[in-house]
Motif scaffolding. Structure first.
Motif, PDB file in Angstrom:
ATOM      1  N   GLU A  56      43.013  48.802  36.379  1.00 28.27           N
ATOM      2  CA  GLU A  56      44.152  48.329  35.582  1.00 28.27           C
ATOM      3  C   GLU A  56      45.009  47.370  36.412  1.00 28.27           C
ATOM      4  OE1 GLU A  56      46.635  48.592  31.956  1.00 28.27           O
ATOM      5  OE2 GLU A  56      44.527  48.849  32.437  1.00 28.27           O
ATOM      6  N   ILE A  57      45.263  47.736  37.658  1.00 32.04           N
ATOM      7  CA  ILE A  57      46.047  46.879  38.550  1.00 32.04           C
ATOM      8  C   ILE A  57      45.323  45.554  38.779  1.00 32.04           C
ATOM      9  CG2 ILE A  57      46.955  46.670  40.904  1.00 32.04           C
ATOM     10  CD1 ILE A  57      47.360  49.813  40.735  1.00 32.04           C
ATOM     11  N   SER A  58      44.023  45.621  38.922  1.00 27.60           N
ATOM     12  CA  SER A  58      43.216  44.407  39.085  1.00 27.60           C
ATOM     13  C   SER A  58      43.322  43.523  37.835  1.00 27.60           C
ATOM     14  CB  SER A  58      41.760  44.798  39.349  1.00 27.60           C
ATOM     15  OG  SER A  58      40.955  43.662  39.453  1.00 27.60           O
ATOM     16  N   TRP A  59      43.326  44.146  36.664  1.00 27.48           N
ATOM     17  CA  TRP A  59      43.494  43.383  35.416  1.00 27.48           C
ATOM     18  C   TRP A  59      44.870  42.711  35.387  1.00 27.48           C
ATOM     19  CZ3 TRP A  59      46.673  44.430  31.004  1.00 27.48           C
ATOM     20  CH2 TRP A  59      46.467  43.531  29.941  1.00 27.48           C
ATOM     21  N   TYR A  60      45.927  43.429  35.781  1.00 24.68           N
ATOM     22  CA  TYR A  60      47.265  42.827  35.842  1.00 24.68           C
ATOM     23  C   TYR A  60      47.225  41.559  36.702  1.00 24.68           C
ATOM     24  CZ  TYR A  60      49.248  47.386  34.298  1.00 24.68           C
ATOM     25  OH  TYR A  60      49.561  48.538  33.629  1.00 24.68           O
ATOM     26  N   GLN A  61      46.563  41.648  37.867  1.00 22.14           N
ATOM     27  CA  GLN A  61      46.491  40.497  38.767  1.00 22.14           C
ATOM     28  C   GLN A  61      45.669  39.371  38.143  1.00 22.14           C
ATOM     29  OE1 GLN A  61      48.213  40.175  41.773  1.00 22.14           O
ATOM     30  NE2 GLN A  61      47.584  38.046  41.518  1.00 22.14           N
ATOM     31  N   SER A  62      44.594  39.713  37.445  1.00 24.20           N
ATOM     32  CA  SER A  62      43.729  38.677  36.872  1.00 24.20           C
ATOM     33  C   SER A  62      44.420  37.900  35.756  1.00 24.20           C
ATOM     34  CB  SER A  62      42.408  39.270  36.373  1.00 24.20           C
ATOM     35  OG  SER A  62      42.580  39.987  35.174  1.00 24.20           O
ATOM     36  N   ILE A  63      45.189  38.579  34.908  1.00 21.35           N
ATOM     37  CA  ILE A  63      45.874  37.826  33.841  1.00 21.35           C
ATOM     38  C   ILE A  63      46.959  36.928  34.436  1.00 21.35           C
ATOM     39  CG2 ILE A  63      45.302  39.471  32.006  1.00 21.35           C
ATOM     40  CD1 ILE A  63      48.243  40.451  32.100  1.00 21.35           C
ATOM     41  N   TYR A  64      47.576  37.384  35.523  1.00 18.65           N
ATOM     42  CA  TYR A  64      48.577  36.560  36.201  1.00 18.65           C
ATOM     43  C   TYR A  64      47.916  35.339  36.840  1.00 18.65           C
ATOM     44  CZ  TYR A  64      52.432  35.247  39.256  1.00 18.65           C
ATOM     45  OH  TYR A  64      53.424  34.555  39.900  1.00 18.65           O
TER      46      TYR A  64
END
Length: 184
Positions: A56-64
């Motif tokens: 989930e944290i990785s997804w947050y970084q990817s959308i950013y």
């Protein structure tokens, strides 16, 4: 109040600091994202492992990184622990619009934290991201989220039938929107 640190904006309200979520926050995310009640209307199964939280944290970084969204961790000022998250996804800059989403640890429901956090994020979207329209897609049984966005001035535009396939089923979603002139 807005503070930029390494280009990721930090938002501050009376009681909250909204900040970047890092891998150090994985245990905090797992704690509330493993709660079936928190996940009930999100379209995901409750998290089962620290790897789910790290993904989930990785997804947050990817959308950013891809400029398709931004997600803040919600923390109380007197604590550093992430108790929820709020932010934009499916950002479409050429059309000046984005969806907004939020989830909050059940132990903090009913304290006005979700309203305070989402208001700060909406304000940031209109003032710093040049958004004209913010959308909220909400399952019809999710009355608390409907009340939350209506309190912020969102207008229910209609029902999107079988709009998402999550958890092995098709979900209807209400489309809510808030326009910049309505917020100002």
């Amino acid at each position: 109040m807005l503070v930029e640190v390494n280009s990721f904006p930090i938002l501050e309200t009376n009681r909250l600091i909204l900040r970047k979520v890092t891998n150090d926050d994985a245990c905090s995310l797992l704690k509330y994202l493993s709660d079936r009640d928190v996940m009930k209307h999100i379209g995901l199964e409750p998290f089962k492992s620290i790897n789910d939280a790290l993904d989930e944290i990785s997804w947050y970084q990817s959308i950013y990184d891809k400029n398709t969204g931004i997600r803040w961790g919600i923390t109380l000022k007197n604590q550093g622990q992430v108790i929820g998250s709020c932010g934009f996804l499916n950002l479409i800059p050429k059309h000046y619009r984005s969806e907004i989403g939020i989830e909050l640890s059940k132990e903090h429901w009913g304290e006005g934290i979700a309203s305070e956090a989402i208001n700060a994020v909406i304000r940031y979207g209109f003032m710093h991201m040049n958004l004209q329209r913010i959308e909220a897609l909400i399952e019809p049984p999710n009355l608390l989220s409907q009340k939350l966005v209506e309190k912020q001035g969102f207008i229910k535009e209609g029902l999107l039938r079988s709009y998402e396939f999550t958890g092995g089923k098709f979900d209807d979603l209400y489309m809510y929107s808030l326009l910049k002139p309505d917020f100002e």
